[in-house]
Each structure stands twice: as structure tokens, then as C-alpha cells.
Design a protein around this motif. Structure first.
Motif, PDB file in Angstrom:
ATOM      1  N   HIS A 126      19.098   3.296  15.367  1.00  0.00           N
ATOM      2  CA  HIS A 126      19.078   2.051  14.596  1.00  0.00           C
ATOM      3  C   HIS A 126      18.019   2.061  13.502  1.00  0.00           C
ATOM      4  CE1 HIS A 126      15.766   1.527  17.389  1.00  0.00           C
ATOM      5  NE2 HIS A 126      15.352   0.489  16.712  1.00  0.00           N
ATOM      6  N   MET A 127      17.100   3.016  13.520  1.00  0.00           N
ATOM      7  CA  MET A 127      16.046   3.062  12.524  1.00  0.00           C
ATOM      8  C   MET A 127      16.514   3.623  11.192  1.00  0.00           C
ATOM      9  SD  MET A 127      12.863   4.379  14.871  1.00  0.00           S
ATOM     10  CE  MET A 127      11.771   4.307  13.451  1.00  0.00           C
ATOM     11  N   PHE A 128      17.564   4.418  11.201  1.00  0.00           N
ATOM     12  CA  PHE A 128      18.028   5.083   9.987  1.00  0.00           C
ATOM     13  C   PHE A 128      18.812   4.130   9.090  1.00  0.00           C
ATOM     14  CE2 PHE A 128      17.077   8.543  12.785  1.00  0.00           C
ATOM     15  CZ  PHE A 128      16.742   9.611  11.967  1.00  0.00           C
ATOM     16  N   ILE A 129      18.908   4.469   7.813  1.00  0.00           N
ATOM     17  CA  ILE A 129      19.633   3.622   6.878  1.00  0.00           C
ATOM     18  C   ILE A 129      21.123   3.613   7.195  1.00  0.00           C
ATOM     19  CG2 ILE A 129      19.923   5.451   5.150  1.00  0.00           C
ATOM     20  CD1 ILE A 129      19.493   3.240   3.013  1.00  0.00           C
ATOM     21  N   ILE A 130      21.654   4.725   7.723  1.00  0.00           N
ATOM     22  CA  ILE A 130      23.025   4.812   8.234  1.00  0.00           C
ATOM     23  C   ILE A 130      22.939   5.455   9.615  1.00  0.00           C
ATOM     24  CG2 ILE A 130      25.271   5.941   7.975  1.00  0.00           C
ATOM     25  CD1 ILE A 130      25.042   3.806   5.946  1.00  0.00           C
ATOM     26  N   PRO A 184       0.850  -1.205   0.000  1.00  0.00           N
ATOM     27  CA  PRO A 184       0.000   0.000   0.000  1.00  0.00           C
ATOM     28  C   PRO A 184       0.879   1.246   0.000  1.00  0.00           C
ATOM     29  CG  PRO A 184      -0.650  -1.541   1.743  1.00  0.00           C
ATOM     30  CD  PRO A 184       0.660  -2.022   1.212  1.00  0.00           C
ATOM     31  N   MET A 185       0.365   2.333  -0.534  1.00  0.00           N
ATOM     32  CA  MET A 185       1.126   3.578  -0.549  1.00  0.00           C
ATOM     33  C   MET A 185       1.340   4.076   0.878  1.00  0.00           C
ATOM     34  SD  MET A 185       2.662   5.959  -2.184  1.00  0.00           S
ATOM     35  CE  MET A 185       3.216   7.657  -1.918  1.00  0.00           C
ATOM     36  N   PRO A 186       2.595   4.203   1.322  1.00  0.00           N
ATOM     37  CA  PRO A 186       2.833   4.718   2.684  1.00  0.00           C
ATOM     38  C   PRO A 186       2.716   6.231   2.714  1.00  0.00           C
ATOM     39  CG  PRO A 186       4.919   4.325   1.608  1.00  0.00           C
ATOM     40  CD  PRO A 186       3.853   3.890   0.638  1.00  0.00           C
ATOM     41  N   LYS A 187       2.623   6.788   3.896  1.00  0.00           N
ATOM     42  CA  LYS A 187       2.740   8.231   4.037  1.00  0.00           C
ATOM     43  C   LYS A 187       4.195   8.628   3.809  1.00  0.00           C
ATOM     44  CE  LYS A 187      -1.114   8.792   7.283  1.00  0.00           C
ATOM     45  NZ  LYS A 187      -1.521   9.262   8.633  1.00  0.00           N
ATOM     46  N   VAL A 188       4.389   9.814   3.268  1.00  0.00           N
ATOM     47  CA  VAL A 188       5.734  10.284   2.941  1.00  0.00           C
ATOM     48  C   VAL A 188       6.027  11.533   3.764  1.00  0.00           C
ATOM     49  CG1 VAL A 188       7.289  11.028   1.102  1.00  0.00           C
ATOM     50  CG2 VAL A 188       5.479   9.369   0.599  1.00  0.00           C
ATOM     51  N   TYR A 189       7.184  11.551   4.403  1.00  0.00           N
ATOM     52  CA  TYR A 189       7.574  12.670   5.266  1.00  0.00           C
ATOM     53  C   TYR A 189       8.916  13.235   4.830  1.00  0.00           C
ATOM     54  CZ  TYR A 189       3.868  11.536   8.615  1.00  0.00           C
ATOM     55  OH  TYR A 189       2.655  11.328   9.217  1.00  0.00           O
ATOM     56  N   LEU A 190       9.070  14.520   5.062  1.00  0.00           N
ATOM     57  CA  LEU A 190      10.320  15.210   4.786  1.00  0.00           C
ATOM     58  C   LEU A 190      10.825  15.820   6.087  1.00  0.00           C
ATOM     59  CD1 LEU A 190      12.006  15.641   2.234  1.00  0.00           C
ATOM     60  CD2 LEU A 190      10.868  17.832   1.918  1.00  0.00           C
ATOM     61  N   ILE A 191      12.119  15.660   6.353  1.00  0.00           N
ATOM     62  CA  ILE A 191      12.747  16.181   7.567  1.00  0.00           C
ATOM     63  C   ILE A 191      13.716  17.278   7.160  1.00  0.00           C
ATOM     64  CG2 ILE A 191      14.166  15.624   9.574  1.00  0.00           C
ATOM     65  CD1 ILE A 191      13.245  12.705   9.228  1.00  0.00           C
ATOM     66  N   ASN A 192      13.514  18.469   7.685  1.00  0.00           N
ATOM     67  CA  ASN A 192      14.390  19.597   7.344  1.00  0.00           C
ATOM     68  C   ASN A 192      15.697  19.474   8.132  1.00  0.00           C
ATOM     69  OD1 ASN A 192      15.380  21.981   6.330  1.00  0.00           O
ATOM     70  ND2 ASN A 192      14.197  23.293   7.692  1.00  0.00           N
ATOM     71  N   ASN A 193      16.625  18.692   7.585  1.00  0.00           N
ATOM     72  CA  ASN A 193      17.895  18.425   8.243  1.00  0.00           C
ATOM     73  C   ASN A 193      18.963  18.251   7.170  1.00  0.00           C
ATOM     74  OD1 ASN A 193      20.105  16.918   9.612  1.00  0.00           O
ATOM     75  ND2 ASN A 193      18.686  16.876  11.326  1.00  0.00           N
ATOM     76  N   PRO A 194      20.118  18.913   7.300  1.00  0.00           N
ATOM     77  CA  PRO A 194      21.134  18.845   6.247  1.00  0.00           C
ATOM     78  C   PRO A 194      21.851  17.500   6.167  1.00  0.00           C
ATOM     79  CG  PRO A 194      21.958  20.110   8.116  1.00  0.00           C
ATOM     80  CD  PRO A 194      20.495  19.854   8.376  1.00  0.00           C
ATOM     81  N   GLN A 195      21.753  16.678   7.219  1.00  0.00           N
ATOM     82  CA  GLN A 195      22.414  15.377   7.160  1.00  0.00           C
ATOM     83  C   GLN A 195      21.645  14.439   6.236  1.00  0.00           C
ATOM     84  OE1 GLN A 195      22.236  11.962  10.142  1.00  0.00           O
ATOM     85  NE2 GLN A 195      24.133  12.971  10.778  1.00  0.00           N
ATOM     86  N   PRO A 196      22.291  13.785   5.286  1.00  0.00           N
ATOM     87  CA  PRO A 196      21.590  12.849   4.401  1.00  0.00           C
ATOM     88  C   PRO A 196      21.236  11.568   5.151  1.00  0.00           C
ATOM     89  CG  PRO A 196      23.948  12.771   3.964  1.00  0.00           C
ATOM     90  CD  PRO A 196      23.734  13.882   4.957  1.00  0.00           C
ATOM     91  N   ASN A 197      19.944  11.244   5.218  1.00  0.00           N
ATOM     92  CA  ASN A 197      19.520  10.030   5.909  1.00  0.00           C
ATOM     93  C   ASN A 197      18.046   9.770   5.637  1.00  0.00           C
ATOM     94  OD1 ASN A 197      20.157   7.780   7.602  1.00  0.00           O
ATOM     95  ND2 ASN A 197      21.487   9.127   8.810  1.00  0.00           N
ATOM     96  N   ALA A 198      17.560   8.616   6.073  1.00  0.00           N
ATOM     97  CA  ALA A 198      16.163   8.245   5.865  1.00  0.00           C
ATOM     98  C   ALA A 198      15.807   7.101   6.804  1.00  0.00           C
ATOM     99  CB  ALA A 198      15.923   7.832   4.414  1.00  0.00           C
ATOM    100  N   PHE A 199      14.518   6.955   7.088  1.00  0.00           N
ATOM    101  CA  PHE A 199      14.051   5.814   7.874  1.00  0.00           C
ATOM    102  C   PHE A 199      12.601   5.525   7.526  1.00  0.00           C
ATOM    103  CE2 PHE A 199      13.084   9.438  10.689  1.00  0.00           C
ATOM    104  CZ  PHE A 199      11.775   9.176  11.067  1.00  0.00           C
ATOM    105  N   THR A 258      25.608  -0.005  15.504  1.00  0.00           N
ATOM    106  CA  THR A 258      24.172  -0.161  15.275  1.00  0.00           C
ATOM    107  C   THR A 258      23.867  -0.667  13.872  1.00  0.00           C
ATOM    108  OG1 THR A 258      23.992   2.149  14.581  1.00  0.00           O
ATOM    109  CG2 THR A 258      23.588   1.674  16.899  1.00  0.00           C
ATOM    110  N   HIS A 259      24.803  -0.520  12.957  1.00  0.00           N
ATOM    111  CA  HIS A 259      24.618  -0.945  11.577  1.00  0.00           C
ATOM    112  C   HIS A 259      25.823  -1.768  11.123  1.00  0.00           C
ATOM    113  CE1 HIS A 259      21.770   2.352  11.888  1.00  0.00           C
ATOM    114  NE2 HIS A 259      21.267   2.062  10.714  1.00  0.00           N
ATOM    115  N   PRO A 260      25.625  -2.620  10.113  1.00  0.00           N
ATOM    116  CA  PRO A 260      26.780  -3.289   9.529  1.00  0.00           C
ATOM    117  C   PRO A 260      27.729  -2.258   8.910  1.00  0.00           C
ATOM    118  CG  PRO A 260      24.729  -4.299   8.792  1.00  0.00           C
ATOM    119  CD  PRO A 260      24.367  -3.019   9.477  1.00  0.00           C
ATOM    120  N   ASN A 261      28.976  -2.648   8.733  1.00  0.00           N
ATOM    121  CA  ASN A 261      29.940  -1.776   8.077  1.00  0.00           C
ATOM    122  C   ASN A 261      29.439  -1.389   6.690  1.00  0.00           C
ATOM    123  OD1 ASN A 261      32.462  -1.780   6.061  1.00  0.00           O
ATOM    124  ND2 ASN A 261      33.043  -0.860   8.006  1.00  0.00           N
ATOM    125  N   THR A 262      29.496  -0.106   6.374  1.00  0.00           N
ATOM    126  CA  THR A 262      28.937   0.382   5.115  1.00  0.00           C
ATOM    127  C   THR A 262      29.620  -0.253   3.913  1.00  0.00           C
ATOM    128  OG1 THR A 262      28.373   2.496   6.154  1.00  0.00           O
ATOM    129  CG2 THR A 262      28.426   2.435   3.746  1.00  0.00           C
TER     130      THR A 262
END
Length: 317
Positions: free
Chosen positions: A243-247, A83-98, A261-265
Motif C-alpha cells: 500500500h505504500m507504493f504509488i501503484i 525540508p529536503m528528504p533523503k533520496v533513495y534508488l531501488i535497483n528493480n526493473p519494475q517502475p514504482n516509487a514510495f 490496495t489502491h484506487p483504480n488507476t
């Protein structure tokens, strides 16, 4: 298995919470902690996703306010049969997503403005596909509840010294000091153990959803470099959500150790390269339409150039 895994996590976190209650107030403190933990588990199931989004000041967007991102997520969700999820934008200069949400029907994906500014559309598609893989695997429930309860455990441990003189405390001041150190570490290890194994599976499924493993590989490399350079104040204030973020948003992780918290990139990138070499790729997130929807280029590795395509500000930034 996802329901069993969630139940086991909640049981472990509840036991840890009860253990802290026992150390603070003996059997009575343990029973109070049990009641609090039970209420927190119920509350977290229904509200933890909203809490995490609020912690990071995420703003919901739609096809009018962020058309490129919204259409991209819609196409990727269709690829993943979600199903189409809700989409959110975070005003933060660090590149990341969750991603967050208790199930695919109530899911949300969030990206920072730094991610959209720093990455090409193809790389963003790889990242969003990774987050949708978490949704498809039902990882988001366990991620959000873990973040909520781990944060509560750490906060309770920080208050432990205020109860040092409680006569019901069976371990005394030394036990309280030990508990203040061990309890947050135990909660952190639970988060890490779950997150590290889950990321590899989400990388693989995300590559299948977007159709191009190297889009995600390139995105991971850029995000890792950006995280190492750019401070994320909201993440620092809410480390239980790291731990929720991709990095990991708290620091650039270089070691594939127990306490990451994450595997080695680089290890993740190597696995994605193996997928590409095995023949996965060449389709694009919109399948046949992806090339024309991405400024006329086939991705950051196509068209004889490694530079991301130029795109206007607005819905991306």
C-alpha cells in the motif's frame, strides 16, 4: 487530525494483535500480545522507515551519484515548502516509487531504476511530487507503521497452528483456523481503507506541487502497465508494504473494489484530467525553469510529440 488518525490506527492494530494473543493463549496470551504490541509500536515509530527501505534494498543517493533525480526532488520539495528528504534508488526493473518517514523532517522518497528508465523526467517529477504530497500530509508515518504491524499480524497468524494444542486456547483448533484466515484479512482491509482515500488526495496535491497534472496522469498509465508486466520479488516477499507504493507492486489492479490496495488507476487519471481542464498546469515543477531543465521539451505532451525525451543512462538507471 493526522495525529488522531495515527492513534486510531495504532489502537485498532494493537486490538487485533491482542485478539490473536487471546485466541492463542487466553488472557495470558492477550497480555503478552499487549506488551509485544506496545514495544512494536514504539519500535515502529522510530525504525519502520529504515525497515521498509531495507526490505526493498534501497540505496541512498545524493547530488553526486544521481544529480538529475536529486536536483528534481530538491526543487519539488521547495515548491511544497518541505525540508529536503533523503533520496533513495531501488535497483528493480519494475517502475514504482514510495515515500516513508515519521515526519517531514525525517522523510525519504524512493524510486526504482525501472521508473527512471521507463518514464520521462517530467513524468518522474509527477511521481516524486505525489510522494512528497504524502510527506506533506503526514501520511508516511501511518503508512510505515501499518506496513510493519500488518506484517507482524500476518506472520503471527501463520504460526498459529503451532499452538493448536495449547490448553489455554479458548477456541480450539477450529478457532485457530478461522483466526489464521480472518486476522491477515482484517489487517489488509485496514491498509486498503487508509490507502485508497489517501491516494486521491496525494494525486491532487502532487499535481499542484509539480504544476502539471498530466505529467502524473501519464506516469500512472505507464507505471500500471509496467507493474502488470514486470514481477517485483522484494514486494512479493513483503506484501504488507504494497500500500505504500504509488501503484500496487504485486499486480495490475483493474477493479476499484473493496479488496484493492489502491484506487483504480483509470479513475485516478480521470481525476487528474479534470484538474488539468480546470486550469491547473502550464507551470512545470521548476516553475519558469522547468522547460530548460528537461532536455528542452515541455513534457511528454509538448513540442508536438508524445515520445519522452532521450536521456543518457547513469544517474537514472
Amino acid at each position: 487530525m493526522n495525529y488522531i488518525r495515527t492513534a486510531m490506527l495504532l489502537a485498532a492494530m494493537t486490538a487485533l494483535f491482542m485478539g490473536i494473543g487471546y485466541m492463542l493463549g487466553g488472557p495470558g496470551g492477550m497480555m503478552i500480545a499487549l506488551l509485544v504490541a506496545a514495544g512494536m509500536n514504539v519500535f515502529s515509530y522510530w525504525n519502520s522507515d529504515k525497515m521498509v527501505l531495507r526490505m526493498h534494498h534501497a540505496q541512498e543517493v545524493d547530488e553526486r551519484t544521481a544529480p538529475e533525480l536529486f536536483k528534481m526532488v530538491r526543487q519539488l520539495a521547495a515548491n511544497a515548502e518541505l525540508p529536503m528528504p533523503k533520496v533513495y534508488l531501488i535497483n528493480n526493473p519494475q517502475p514504482n516509487a514510495f515515500a516513508t518517514g515519521r515526519n517531514p523532517q525525517n522523510a525519504a522518497v524512493a524510486a526504482t531504476t525501472g521508473l527512471l528508465d521507463m518514464l520521462s523526467p517530467e513524468e518522474v517529477a509527477g511521481v516524486m511530487a505525489h510522494e512528497l504530497a504524502h510527506v506533506k500530509n503526514h501520511d508516511t508515518l501511518i503508512m510505515t507503521i501499518t506496513a510493519t504491524i500488518a506484517g507482524a499480524i500476518s506472520m503471527l497468524a501463520n504460526f498459529a497452528m503451532f499452538f493448536g494444542g495449547n490448553r489455554n486456547n479458548p477456541l480450539g483448533i477450529v478457532g485457530l483456523i478461522v483466526m489464521m484466515i480472518v486476522a491477515p484479512m482484517a489487517a489488509m482491509i485496514v491498509q486498503m481503507a487508509i490507502s485508497r482515500t489517501r491516494e486521491y488526495a496525494a494525486d491532487r496535491m502532487g499535481a499542484e506541487i509539480c504544476g502539471e497534472p498530466m505529467w502524473l496522469a501519464s506516469a500512472l498509465s505507464k507505471i500500471s502497465g509496467g507493474v502488470a508486466r514486470i514481477h517485483n520479488d522484494d514486494a512479493e516477499r513483503s506484501p504488507a508494504t504494497a500500500h505504500m507504493f504509488i501503484i500496487n507492486p504485486l499486480s495490475g489492479e483493474r477493479m476499484d473494489s473493496l479488496f484493492s490496495t489502491h484506487p483504480n488507476t483509470q479513475n485516478r487519471i480521470d481525476e487528474l484530467r479534470k484538474l488539468a481542464q480546470s486550469g491547473l498546469g502550464g507551470q512545470g515543477y521548476g516553475r519558469a525553469k522547468a522547460r530548460t531543465q528537461s532536455s528542452g521539451v515541455s513534457g511528454p505532451w509538448g513540442g508536438g510529440s508524445s515520445e519522452p525525451p532521450q536521456r543518457p543512462k547513469g544517474p537514472w538507471g
